[in-house]
Design a protein around this motif. Sequence first.
Motif, PDB file in Angstrom:
ATOM      1  N   HIS A  23       0.837  -1.194   0.000  1.00  0.00           N
ATOM      2  CA  HIS A  23       0.000   0.000   0.000  1.00  0.00           C
ATOM      3  C   HIS A  23       0.873   1.246   0.000  1.00  0.00           C
ATOM      4  CE1 HIS A  23       0.918  -0.343   4.318  1.00  0.00           C
ATOM      5  NE2 HIS A  23       0.760   0.959   4.352  1.00  0.00           N
ATOM      6  N   SER A  24       0.242   2.379  -0.292  1.00  0.00           N
ATOM      7  CA  SER A  24       0.949   3.656  -0.339  1.00  0.00           C
ATOM      8  C   SER A  24       0.143   4.714   0.399  1.00  0.00           C
ATOM      9  CB  SER A  24       1.170   4.107  -1.788  1.00  0.00           C
ATOM     10  OG  SER A  24       1.876   3.129  -2.514  1.00  0.00           O
ATOM     11  N   THR A  25       0.844   5.693   0.923  1.00  0.00           N
ATOM     12  CA  THR A  25       0.207   6.816   1.615  1.00  0.00           C
ATOM     13  C   THR A  25       0.741   8.113   1.030  1.00  0.00           C
ATOM     14  OG1 THR A  25       0.033   5.552   3.680  1.00  0.00           O
ATOM     15  CG2 THR A  25      -0.116   7.956   3.844  1.00  0.00           C
ATOM     16  N   LEU A  26      -0.133   9.051   0.767  1.00  0.00           N
ATOM     17  CA  LEU A  26       0.263  10.379   0.293  1.00  0.00           C
ATOM     18  C   LEU A  26      -0.360  11.422   1.205  1.00  0.00           C
ATOM     19  CD1 LEU A  26       0.521  11.705  -3.301  1.00  0.00           C
ATOM     20  CD2 LEU A  26      -0.738  13.036  -1.614  1.00  0.00           C
ATOM     21  N   VAL A  27       0.438  12.386   1.626  1.00  0.00           N
ATOM     22  CA  VAL A  27      -0.085  13.498   2.421  1.00  0.00           C
ATOM     23  C   VAL A  27       0.392  14.812   1.824  1.00  0.00           C
ATOM     24  CG1 VAL A  27      -0.131  12.122   4.537  1.00  0.00           C
ATOM     25  CG2 VAL A  27       1.836  13.598   4.071  1.00  0.00           C
ATOM     26  N   ILE A  28      -0.369  15.865   2.060  1.00  0.00           N
ATOM     27  CA  ILE A  28       0.005  17.221   1.679  1.00  0.00           C
ATOM     28  C   ILE A  28       0.156  18.035   2.955  1.00  0.00           C
ATOM     29  CG2 ILE A  28      -0.722  19.346   0.519  1.00  0.00           C
ATOM     30  CD1 ILE A  28      -2.202  17.654  -1.497  1.00  0.00           C
ATOM     31  N   CYS A  29       1.294  18.724   3.078  1.00  0.00           N
ATOM     32  CA  CYS A  29       1.564  19.576   4.235  1.00  0.00           C
ATOM     33  C   CYS A  29       1.528  21.038   3.827  1.00  0.00           C
ATOM     34  CB  CYS A  29       2.928  19.251   4.836  1.00  0.00           C
ATOM     35  SG  CYS A  29       3.083  17.571   5.452  1.00  0.00           S
ATOM     36  N   ASP A  30       1.082  21.895   4.728  1.00  0.00           N
ATOM     37  CA  ASP A  30       1.077  23.330   4.452  1.00  0.00           C
ATOM     38  C   ASP A  30       2.389  23.947   4.939  1.00  0.00           C
ATOM     39  OD1 ASP A  30       0.877  23.591   7.204  1.00  0.00           O
ATOM     40  OD2 ASP A  30      -1.222  24.195   7.188  1.00  0.00           O
ATOM     41  N   GLU A  31       2.478  25.268   4.875  1.00  0.00           N
ATOM     42  CA  GLU A  31       3.731  25.942   5.196  1.00  0.00           C
ATOM     43  C   GLU A  31       4.095  25.832   6.666  1.00  0.00           C
ATOM     44  OE1 GLU A  31       0.490  29.048   5.681  1.00  0.00           O
ATOM     45  OE2 GLU A  31       0.964  27.338   4.388  1.00  0.00           O
ATOM     46  N   ALA A  32       3.136  25.464   7.514  1.00  0.00           N
ATOM     47  CA  ALA A  32       3.417  25.293   8.936  1.00  0.00           C
ATOM     48  C   ALA A  32       3.825  23.859   9.272  1.00  0.00           C
ATOM     49  CB  ALA A  32       2.186  25.687   9.755  1.00  0.00           C
ATOM     50  N   ILE A  35      -0.358  18.539   8.255  1.00  0.00           N
ATOM     51  CA  ILE A  35      -0.967  17.722   7.201  1.00  0.00           C
ATOM     52  C   ILE A  35      -2.378  18.224   6.929  1.00  0.00           C
ATOM     53  CG2 ILE A  35      -1.775  15.418   6.574  1.00  0.00           C
ATOM     54  CD1 ILE A  35       0.517  14.291   8.276  1.00  0.00           C
ATOM     55  N   VAL A  36      -2.642  18.596   5.671  1.00  0.00           N
ATOM     56  CA  VAL A  36      -3.953  19.136   5.308  1.00  0.00           C
ATOM     57  C   VAL A  36      -4.703  18.251   4.324  1.00  0.00           C
ATOM     58  CG1 VAL A  36      -3.291  21.531   5.780  1.00  0.00           C
ATOM     59  CG2 VAL A  36      -2.910  20.562   3.492  1.00  0.00           C
ATOM     60  N   GLY A  37      -4.038  17.249   3.778  1.00  0.00           N
ATOM     61  CA  GLY A  37      -4.688  16.341   2.842  1.00  0.00           C
ATOM     62  C   GLY A  37      -4.025  14.978   2.873  1.00  0.00           C
ATOM     63  N   ARG A  38      -4.840  13.917   2.776  1.00  0.00           N
ATOM     64  CA  ARG A  38      -4.323  12.552   2.809  1.00  0.00           C
ATOM     65  C   ARG A  38      -4.976  11.729   1.719  1.00  0.00           C
ATOM     66  NH1 ARG A  38      -2.212  10.837   7.962  1.00  0.00           N
ATOM     67  NH2 ARG A  38      -2.414  12.450   9.564  1.00  0.00           N
ATOM     68  N   ALA A  39      -4.272  10.681   1.303  1.00  0.00           N
ATOM     69  CA  ALA A  39      -4.855   9.713   0.371  1.00  0.00           C
ATOM     70  C   ALA A  39      -4.122   8.392   0.533  1.00  0.00           C
ATOM     71  CB  ALA A  39      -4.759  10.195  -1.071  1.00  0.00           C
ATOM     72  N   LYS A  40      -4.861   7.303   0.366  1.00  0.00           N
ATOM     73  CA  LYS A  40      -4.298   5.957   0.391  1.00  0.00           C
ATOM     74  C   LYS A  40      -4.391   5.366  -1.003  1.00  0.00           C
ATOM     75  CE  LYS A  40      -3.681   5.451   4.953  1.00  0.00           C
ATOM     76  NZ  LYS A  40      -2.411   5.059   5.602  1.00  0.00           N
ATOM     77  N   GLY A  41      -3.474   4.459  -1.298  1.00  0.00           N
ATOM     78  CA  GLY A  41      -3.498   3.803  -2.596  1.00  0.00           C
ATOM     79  C   GLY A  41      -2.791   2.472  -2.547  1.00  0.00           C
ATOM     80  N   PRO A  42      -2.803   1.731  -3.637  1.00  0.00           N
ATOM     81  CA  PRO A  42      -2.109   0.434  -3.704  1.00  0.00           C
ATOM     82  C   PRO A  42      -0.608   0.615  -3.860  1.00  0.00           C
ATOM     83  CG  PRO A  42      -3.128   0.933  -5.806  1.00  0.00           C
ATOM     84  CD  PRO A  42      -3.518   2.042  -4.879  1.00  0.00           C
ATOM     85  N   SER A  43       0.087  -0.480  -4.059  1.00  0.00           N
ATOM     86  CA  SER A  43       1.543  -0.473  -4.184  1.00  0.00           C
ATOM     87  C   SER A  43       2.014   0.486  -5.275  1.00  0.00           C
ATOM     88  CB  SER A  43       2.043  -1.883  -4.511  1.00  0.00           C
ATOM     89  OG  SER A  43       3.404  -1.868  -4.880  1.00  0.00           O
ATOM     90  N   THR A  44       3.112   1.184  -4.988  1.00  0.00           N
ATOM     91  CA  THR A  44       3.769   2.019  -5.997  1.00  0.00           C
ATOM     92  C   THR A  44       5.215   1.561  -6.178  1.00  0.00           C
ATOM     93  OG1 THR A  44       4.052   3.658  -4.218  1.00  0.00           O
ATOM     94  CG2 THR A  44       2.343   4.091  -5.853  1.00  0.00           C
ATOM     95  N   ASN A  45       5.401   0.259  -6.170  1.00  0.00           N
ATOM     96  CA  ASN A  45       6.699  -0.346  -6.446  1.00  0.00           C
ATOM     97  C   ASN A  45       6.786  -0.620  -7.940  1.00  0.00           C
ATOM     98  OD1 ASN A  45       8.861  -2.196  -6.831  1.00  0.00           O
ATOM     99  ND2 ASN A  45       8.702  -2.878  -4.703  1.00  0.00           N
ATOM    100  N   HIS A  46       7.707   0.042  -8.634  1.00  0.00           N
ATOM    101  CA  HIS A  46       7.757  -0.067 -10.093  1.00  0.00           C
ATOM    102  C   HIS A  46       8.147  -1.469 -10.550  1.00  0.00           C
ATOM    103  CE1 HIS A  46      12.154  -0.175 -10.847  1.00  0.00           C
ATOM    104  NE2 HIS A  46      12.240   0.521  -9.745  1.00  0.00           N
ATOM    105  N   TRP A  47       8.800  -2.243  -9.673  1.00  0.00           N
ATOM    106  CA  TRP A  47       9.121  -3.616 -10.042  1.00  0.00           C
ATOM    107  C   TRP A  47       7.852  -4.467 -10.141  1.00  0.00           C
ATOM    108  CZ3 TRP A  47      13.597  -4.005 -12.095  1.00  0.00           C
ATOM    109  CH2 TRP A  47      14.689  -3.272 -11.616  1.00  0.00           C
TER     110      TRP A  47
END
Length: 372
Positions: A23-32, A35-47
């Motif tokens: 699985h994968s996790t993505l977050v967006i952080c602001d200037e402080a 964390i202001v945004g999150r998302a989950k997703g499947p594997s991001t292993n290019h292999w």
Amino acid sequence: MSLKSLNVYLIECFPLVLSGATHSTLVICDEAGQIVGRAKGPSTNHWAVGIPGVAERIDAMARAAKAEANLPADQKLTAVGLCLSGAEAEETNRELENYLHTNYPTVAERYVVCSDTVGSIQAVSNLGGMVIIAGTGSNTLLRNPDGSTHGCGGWGHMIGDEGGAWWIARNAIKTVFDHRDNLKRSKHPIERVWQLIQEHFGVRTLHDLLDHSYGRFCKTAYAGLCARLARAALDECDPLCRKLFDEAGQSLARSVCALQDKISPELLRPSTSGSATQLLDIVCVGSVWLSWELLHDGFVSELRMQGFPHDLRLLRLTTTMALGAAYLAADTFKLGMPRDYTGNYDVFYTYRAVANENGNGTAPEHKTNGRS
């Protein structure tokens, strides 16, 4: 929000991905640094899914995180840290970066791509450190203050993954096969482990298991057996299950010793014990570390046997590993981002190395439940 404040807000966003094999996790952080945004997703292993597949999944997660952060989907974000499983080679990392710029131009202005192990280290220090990932697979990485990195393992289940959940499960299955074949008799009863294997895979015979080992093989499904083995080791004190985790602890400690000569003196700090030894922090990531009670004896005995000379603190992250990728992006592109590293981890174990008459390390251990 005014247009002016929105523009300032967007300039200081650091999206990031922290990816494991499953699985994968993505977050967006602001200037402080919040964390202001999150998302989950499947594997991001290019292999596993290829570079186009990885880029598509990053784009999808970025869109979902932007939506949660109330950002326009086509707004380019300033800096993206991509700490991905399988991203150890510079050539393929650049290929992924170029593919994102070409095919998904609205995701971000710039990227820094590296292994997922780096993100875990960055979450606790900008000077570097060591991380041991023991989840479905395993990988150990050392990052020195000068940015140089040295690894041990992380080659996947066909070559390595010692100490990971797949490796523990595979060893359990191999022990049963070898015992039943009279090839290598187990010193411990195999009946409970064989029962757990049957329950997990829904099989009755050894031949039934071959389909899961070849035609229907799934690494994560194999690794799932590890949780059953851990419960039997803890709740039932099954001797074979405990032996499997003891061997995993030895393997994980062996990877630390393998990198001993690569540790920069600048990375070590004075020990808190007041002794002449120095201290190294190790970030421990992955579900196998939840069974530390089972890993402990093997881990410590291996360090003692090899005479590891430094004190160690084993750290457990209390925040998302992905936050380290944000710090990496901010530091790489000289973007100010406040942070408090001490709030990102707990110390769950401290190893004390004491020199004996031969100058080798032994280890009266010390357990720590909170931060130190």
